[in-house]
Structure formats: C-alpha cells, structure tokens
Scaffold this motif. Structure first.
Motif, PDB file in Angstrom:
ATOM      1  N   LYS A  49       1.934 -65.538 -31.737  1.00  0.00           N
ATOM      2  CA  LYS A  49       2.857 -65.640 -32.883  1.00  0.00           C
ATOM      3  C   LYS A  49       4.270 -65.736 -32.353  1.00  0.00           C
ATOM      4  O   LYS A  49       4.638 -65.020 -31.411  1.00  0.00           O
ATOM      5  CB  LYS A  49       2.739 -64.397 -33.779  1.00  0.00           C
ATOM      6  CG  LYS A  49       1.468 -64.366 -34.564  1.00  0.00           C
ATOM      7  CD  LYS A  49       1.651 -63.701 -35.930  1.00  0.00           C
ATOM      8  CE  LYS A  49       0.373 -63.840 -36.737  1.00  0.00           C
ATOM      9  NZ  LYS A  49      -0.366 -62.567 -36.821  1.00  0.00           N
ATOM     10  N   ASP A  50       5.052 -66.594 -32.947  1.00  0.00           N
ATOM     11  CA  ASP A  50       6.444 -66.788 -32.548  1.00  0.00           C
ATOM     12  C   ASP A  50       6.583 -66.949 -31.046  1.00  0.00           C
ATOM     13  O   ASP A  50       7.351 -66.229 -30.396  1.00  0.00           O
ATOM     14  CB  ASP A  50       7.310 -65.619 -33.030  1.00  0.00           C
ATOM     15  CG  ASP A  50       7.215 -65.441 -34.528  1.00  0.00           C
ATOM     16  OD1 ASP A  50       7.115 -66.470 -35.221  1.00  0.00           O
ATOM     17  OD2 ASP A  50       7.206 -64.289 -34.999  1.00  0.00           O
ATOM     18  N   LYS A  53       6.721 -63.991 -28.744  1.00  0.00           N
ATOM     19  CA  LYS A  53       7.741 -62.940 -28.867  1.00  0.00           C
ATOM     20  C   LYS A  53       7.254 -61.825 -29.785  1.00  0.00           C
ATOM     21  O   LYS A  53       7.643 -60.677 -29.638  1.00  0.00           O
ATOM     22  CB  LYS A  53       9.047 -63.527 -29.400  1.00  0.00           C
ATOM     23  CG  LYS A  53       9.688 -64.510 -28.418  1.00  0.00           C
ATOM     24  CD  LYS A  53      10.872 -65.206 -29.048  1.00  0.00           C
ATOM     25  CE  LYS A  53      11.444 -66.265 -28.110  1.00  0.00           C
ATOM     26  NZ  LYS A  53      12.469 -67.088 -28.763  1.00  0.00           N
ATOM     27  N   THR A  54       6.438 -62.177 -30.764  1.00  0.00           N
ATOM     28  CA  THR A  54       5.911 -61.184 -31.689  1.00  0.00           C
ATOM     29  C   THR A  54       4.518 -60.725 -31.282  1.00  0.00           C
ATOM     30  O   THR A  54       4.223 -59.537 -31.305  1.00  0.00           O
ATOM     31  CB  THR A  54       5.852 -61.774 -33.122  1.00  0.00           C
ATOM     32  OG1 THR A  54       7.087 -62.426 -33.383  1.00  0.00           O
ATOM     33  CG2 THR A  54       5.598 -60.712 -34.146  1.00  0.00           C
ATOM     34  N   LYS A 149       2.410 -56.726 -28.336  1.00  0.00           N
ATOM     35  CA  LYS A 149       3.387 -57.008 -29.401  1.00  0.00           C
ATOM     36  C   LYS A 149       4.796 -56.666 -28.939  1.00  0.00           C
ATOM     37  O   LYS A 149       4.987 -55.774 -28.122  1.00  0.00           O
ATOM     38  CB  LYS A 149       3.067 -56.160 -30.632  1.00  0.00           C
ATOM     39  CG  LYS A 149       1.731 -56.515 -31.246  1.00  0.00           C
ATOM     40  CD  LYS A 149       1.431 -55.601 -32.429  1.00  0.00           C
ATOM     41  CE  LYS A 149       0.013 -55.856 -32.908  1.00  0.00           C
ATOM     42  NZ  LYS A 149      -0.465 -54.755 -33.759  1.00  0.00           N
ATOM     43  N   ASN A 150       5.749 -57.331 -29.526  1.00  0.00           N
ATOM     44  CA  ASN A 150       7.173 -57.027 -29.293  1.00  0.00           C
ATOM     45  C   ASN A 150       7.530 -56.927 -27.825  1.00  0.00           C
ATOM     46  O   ASN A 150       8.079 -55.929 -27.364  1.00  0.00           O
ATOM     47  CB  ASN A 150       7.565 -55.722 -30.004  1.00  0.00           C
ATOM     48  CG  ASN A 150       7.125 -55.738 -31.449  1.00  0.00           C
ATOM     49  OD1 ASN A 150       7.214 -56.778 -32.099  1.00  0.00           O
ATOM     50  ND2 ASN A 150       6.616 -54.619 -31.933  1.00  0.00           N
TER      51      ASN A 150
END
Ligand code: ADP
Ligand code: MG
Length: 616
Positions: A49-50, A53-54, A149-150
C-alpha cells in the motif's frame, strides 16, 4: 577520568544495522520475499500500500515457525540457515545473516502470523520499534504472514528521504522482478493499493519472462544454454535488434540469486559487439549455476554483489556462449522459433476468448498519399531510422502534400528583433544566407560575422519550446488515426506512461485504451508521424527511468525534452535551403536560442574581426 564506553542497547544497535539492510521499502520486500522462498513456499503473495510506505505484506505457504522460533526470529543474528562459519561456503539459502527481521522490526510496526504444518494453532506476534507488543496463539493457515507497517515511523529523517510513490513503487517492482524471474517454479501475486499488478503462475523461465515483461517479449528471446565443469548457464538474451535504451531488462542470477556485476555485464556487451548500436543495451536473463564454494556472497549487506573465485574463466565462458547463441540464431533463425512445448498460453490470455488470427496488413496504406504518412503498420511495429525527418519539421511548407499537416501550435512568429541580426542583403531571395556544412551545421551570415548552428540541437530547442507551450496552454491539435495504433508494453512501462498520460494528451496524443500491457492510440500530435510513435514512447520511458521526475513541472519538462530529442532532425541529414532558413528563423524565435533543451550550446558566432585576425 571515568570510563565512558558503553554497549549500545539492542534497539539502538538494531536501528543502526537497519540502516544497512533497509534503505527503502523495496529492501523490505526483497528480504521478506527471500525469507518466504527459503521457507520452501510454493505460493507467495505480496501486498503493497502506498508504495510500501503504509504497508508491505508477504504471505507464504512455507514451513512456518514454532512459537519459540517466531519470537527468536526478531533477534539480531538469529538464523536457522547457518550454524558454523563453514556453512557460509555451501549456502543454499538466500538469507544467512539473521539480520533482516531484527532490522525491520527496529524501524517499523511488524505483525507476524505463522504456523507449522503439524501444529494445531499458530503464533501471532506484534513488534513495534524492536519492542514486543504482544505474542499469542492464533488460528492461521500453514505458512507465514508478515505485515510491515509505517516503515521508518521512528526515524523521520529516513521517512522524509523516501522518494515519491512512483519511484518507490518502481524500486519495489524491480525487486519483485528480480525474485520472481528466477524462481519461476513458484507462483507469485502482487497487489498495489488493491489492484493486481502481477499474477504469475508456476511456469518455466521463458514463460515467466514473458509473463513479467509482456507478450511481445517472447519473440525477442534467444536461448543460451551451456554446461561446463565450473559453470552452468541457462537463460536468454534478447535479439540484438530489440536492444533497449535503458538497462531495465538485464538480469544476472547466480545460484538463483540476483546479482550485479559490471564485469560479467561487460562479457555480454562484448558478445554483442557490432550487433547493437552505441547507447543501446541488450536484454539478458541469465542464471549461472556455480559451486557455492567458489563464490563469496558476504561482501555486500544487501547481497547483490558477490565475489567469484575465477572471474576470468566465467567471463570467457559467458562471452563465448552468448556469442554462440547469437550466431546460431543469426545463421538459422528458424531454430529459435522452434515451438517450446512448455510455453503455453500466457496467463493473462487464459480466460479470454480466442481471437481471430490477424493478417498483418498496412491498413493505413494509401498509394496516393505521401509515403511517410502511410508507413508503419498499426500492429507490429519495427523501428526504422527517422529518415523522413521532413515530416517532423515544424511549420515547413516546402512539401505540398504536407501542407495540411503543419503543426500550427508549434509555429513561431518570427521575432523581429532577432531577425534584424541577419544581414538584410543576404536574406534577399537572390543570394543565399545559409549554407549546410557536413550535413550537421548550418552556417549563416549575420551583419557582424557568421553563425554556426548545430542543426540537431537547434531543432531540439525549437521543438522543445513548442511542446512546452502546447502542454502548458493545453490546446495542442491532434491528427486522428483511422485505425488505432496498438502498442504493447510491460506493466512497468505502462505505469510510467500512465503517470504522463495527461501531459501526453496535452501534446496531442489521444488514448482510447490504457491497460496493463497494451495502449491503443487514436490520435497523435500533428507533427508526429504514425511510424515514430513507438520510438517516441520508448525513448520517453527510458528517459523517465533514468531521470525521475518529482514534481509535475519536471514531468512536463522531461516529456518535452524527450519528445524533442526523438523528433529533432539528426546530424547527417541534408536540408534544403528553405529548410535551413526556416531552422535558423525558428531558432531565433525561441526564448533561449543559445542552448539545446539539455543545455548544450546550439550555435557559435564568429565576428568579422575574429576572422580578420586569423588572416593577419
Ligand atoms: P535470515 O534469513 O538471514 O536467516 P531473517 O532475519 O531474515 O534472517 O530471518 C530470521 C529467521 O526467521 C530465518 O532464519 C528463518 O528461520 C525465520 N523466518 C523468517 N521468515 C520466515 C518465513 N517466511 N517462514 C519461515 N521462517 C521464517
Ligand atoms: Mg532473511
């Protein structure tokens, strides 16, 4: 003085190590895919996702981990793959440093779910910035799912350093290619923001290459197979005529691991010597099998560079086998077209209805029409030299047949001030004011001396300013095609074009279809001949790959530069007197006539005095 040295806490050490292993989302993708392969997975799903980055998630159906191993896997230097230093010399796995998961967990939020075949329940672990948040039993299928994530949530500097999503996604796709190409017997699926980018079923090497790079790739491939005592080579090289401006289709794998080697690349280039133009790069997809003892993979933290014991021998074998394959294909082209029993219908076509066989005719052919207008069939397109450059010539009216094709948007009003630079007498119709030298320079008399203009750079400047104008004013005129032009590209390539679609439309392109691997064009800018479209788009893709546009403005600029480069008259082309004059006038109607769009000098002047001095 008191002692001042301390051991760094683990999470700090991990963060530092992470800097080496994880440069960007693509590095995480690589590590997770490799772990899945090492775990013996047969199906691997990558969810992004993204641009990572996400979320970066890898789901495998491999052997999974026990609860204890699951926890241990996040410790630094925790690996199941080697036990002694000796093992380093007989590596059969991708990983061995035991650093990836520890590093990733130090700089992201990580969720792991894993289960071994024999276990009833699996384990779920959540770790954030090296800290264990939770560990509990969970219901999950056999295999491992890791969600990252993140990324860089706790290192804002690194997060800010990430490039645009387009760029980061491209890096991810590159890593995905590197893994998926050579592991063709495994099935891969990749999603980005919910849409499926790749769906690669189990296949042979050739089929995998075709599934990754698009249907048109098949006819390009020449097999290379060689088995010697020190080295086994299998794979393909691209036929010379399909060499690309970019190096995006160059892959070396050593024992199924993607590597970079300038030295081996050189071996291939030398095998292609004389067969490809300067500045073009042959495609290759080569897997080298060597004794693990004879290589050292350890020299690079991301493991893309390796050391061979006997590089010279590898070089020689590689070069001669590629040469041999190319030779065979040249002498007996049929050999290469032997149907490959394993090469079934490409996956993407499986569920589609069979199409009528296509007879290749040039549907736009019209015997009464100027030749270059009708050139180029609407489907299979072969590169041709841009000899018909006149058709590209902005506002040139010497050819009656093309009078209706003038690119009015790109016509320049002559700048009167500039005009006065030219000697009034010399521009009288009776005497010539320009002269073409070596089919490369236009020499023109001005009041105070003479000008020497580089015809290619000058024309690039003229086209560039015109294109920029039509893109920003957004009122370019298109020339409608009677039959849509169908062009096939790889997914990466269509991705790039999609980013530029709107700007391309502002230059006059009209797209009727824009799918993953096919683009249909129903209109082209008025000064662009049908037959040049494919070259222009290819050049554009390669330019974007080399210089990544970050802001919208620079994308427009890059597009204008790229098109100007493709369309400009080249050196070596002879120009009529009218054409020369027109070139000179249009150049001096430009805002910045002095330099080409890439900042190279477009003309030099030599004053009478300077000349006089030479004769003293
Ligand atoms: P390395 O791959 O170098 O051993 P990693 O940090 O990538 O180090 O992984 C640590 C260990 O975790 C591996 O050695 C392996 O035992 C286990 N592991 C990691 N990913 C998976 C997976 N997808 N399936 C099963 N085991 C895994
Ligand atoms: Mg690993």
């Amino acid at each position: 003085m008191a002692d001042i040295i301390q051991l760094l806490p683990d999470h700090v050490a991990n963060q530092i190590a992470a800097g080496e292993v994880v440069q960007r989302p693509a590095s995480v993708v690589k590590e997770l895919l490799e772990n899945a392969i090492d775990a013996g997975a047969s199906q691997i799903k990558l969810i992004i996702k993204d641009a990572g980055k996400t979320l970066i998630q890898v789901i495998d159906d491999g052997k999974g981990m026990s609860a204890t191993d699951a926890r241990l896997s996040f410790e630094r230097h925790a690996t199941s793959k080697i036990r002694t230093a000796e093992d380093l010399f007989s590596l059969h796995t991708k990983g061995f440093r035991g650093e990836a998961l520890a590093s990733i967990a130090a700089i992201a939020h990580v969720e792991l779910k894993t289960k071994q075949e024999q276990d009833e329940l699996g384990t779920q672990i959540t770790i954030e910035g090296s800290e264990l948040v939770s560990q509990e039993p969970t219901v999950t299928p056999k295999g491992t799912t890791i969600a990252v994530k993140n990324l860089f949530f706790n290192i804002p500097a690194r997060r800010n350093f990430l490039k645009s999503n387009t760029v980061e996604l491209r890096h991810i796709i590159d890593e995905f290619h590197r893994v998926a190409l050579v592991h063709h017997s495994l099935a891969f699926i990749m999603y980005h923001n919910g849409s499926e980018l790749f769906n690669l079923p189990t296949s042979n090497f050739r089929q995998r290459i075709v599934n990754v790079f698009g249907g048109k790739t098949n006819e390009k491939l020449v097999p290379v197979n060689e088995a010697t005592e020190v080295l086994k080579i299998s794979g393909f090289v691209g036929k010379p005529e399909f060499a690309k401006k970019s190096k995006t289709e160059q892959f070396f794998f050593v024992n199924d691991r993607f590597i970079k080697s300038a030295y081996l690349n050189h071996a291939i280039n030398s095998a292609f010597e004389g067969l490809v133009k300067d500045g073009s790069h042959p495609s290759y997809f080569l897997n080298l099998q060597v004794d693990p003892k004879s290589i050292d993979i350890n020299i690079h933290p991301t493991k893309t560079e390796i050391k061979f014991d006997d590089e010279h021998t590898l070089y020689a074998i590689l070069r001669s086998s590629v040469k041999h394959s190319l030779g065979q294909f040249n002498i007996a082209p049929v050999l290469d077209f032997e149907s490959d029993a394993n090469l079934e219908t490409p996956y993407a076509f499986k569920n589609k209805a069979a199409a009528m066989p296509r007879v290749e005719v040039d549907r736009s052919f019209n015997p009464f029409y100027d030749e270059q207008v009708s050139r180029g069939s609407s489907t299979h397109y072969k590169k041709e030299p841009a000899v018909q450059w006149e058709s590209l010539y902005v506002g040139l009216e010497s050819k009656g047949t093309r009078a209706n094709q003038n690119f009015s948007e790109l016509q320049f009003e002559s700048d009167n001030e500039m005009q006065s630079m030219f000697d009034d007498d010399a521009s009288e119709t009776t005497s010539r004011s320009t002269y073409q030298f070596q089919n490369k320079y236009i020499i023109s008399a001005i009041k105070s001396g003479m000008l020497v203009i580089d015809q290619n750079r000058a024309h690039q400047r003229i086209l560039y300013e015109g294109l920029l104008k039509s893109m920003t004013v957004k009122e370019a005129t298109s020339q409608q095609l009677l039959f849509p032009l169908e062009l096939h590209f790889s997914i990466t390539e269509t991705n790039i074009l999609e980013q530029l679609k709107e700007d391309l439309e502002h230059t006059g392109f009209i797209f009727s279809e824009f799918t993953e691997d096919k683009i249909s064009i129903t209109g082209v800018p008025v000064n662009v001949p049908h037959s040049e479209v494919s070259i222009i788009l290819e050049q554009l893709i390669s330019d974007v790959e080399q210089e990544v546009p970050d802001s919208n403005f620079s994308a427009v600029d890059l597009l204008a530069k790229s098109m100007a480069k493709s369309l400009a008259i080249k050196s070596g082309q002879s120009l009529t007197f009218t054409e020369q004059e027109h070139l000179v006038n249009s150049l001096f109607a430009c805002k910045e006539p002095n330099v080409s769009p890439t900042n190279r000098i477009a003309f030099i002047t030599m004053g009478v005095e300077e000349l006089d001095k030479k004769f003293m």
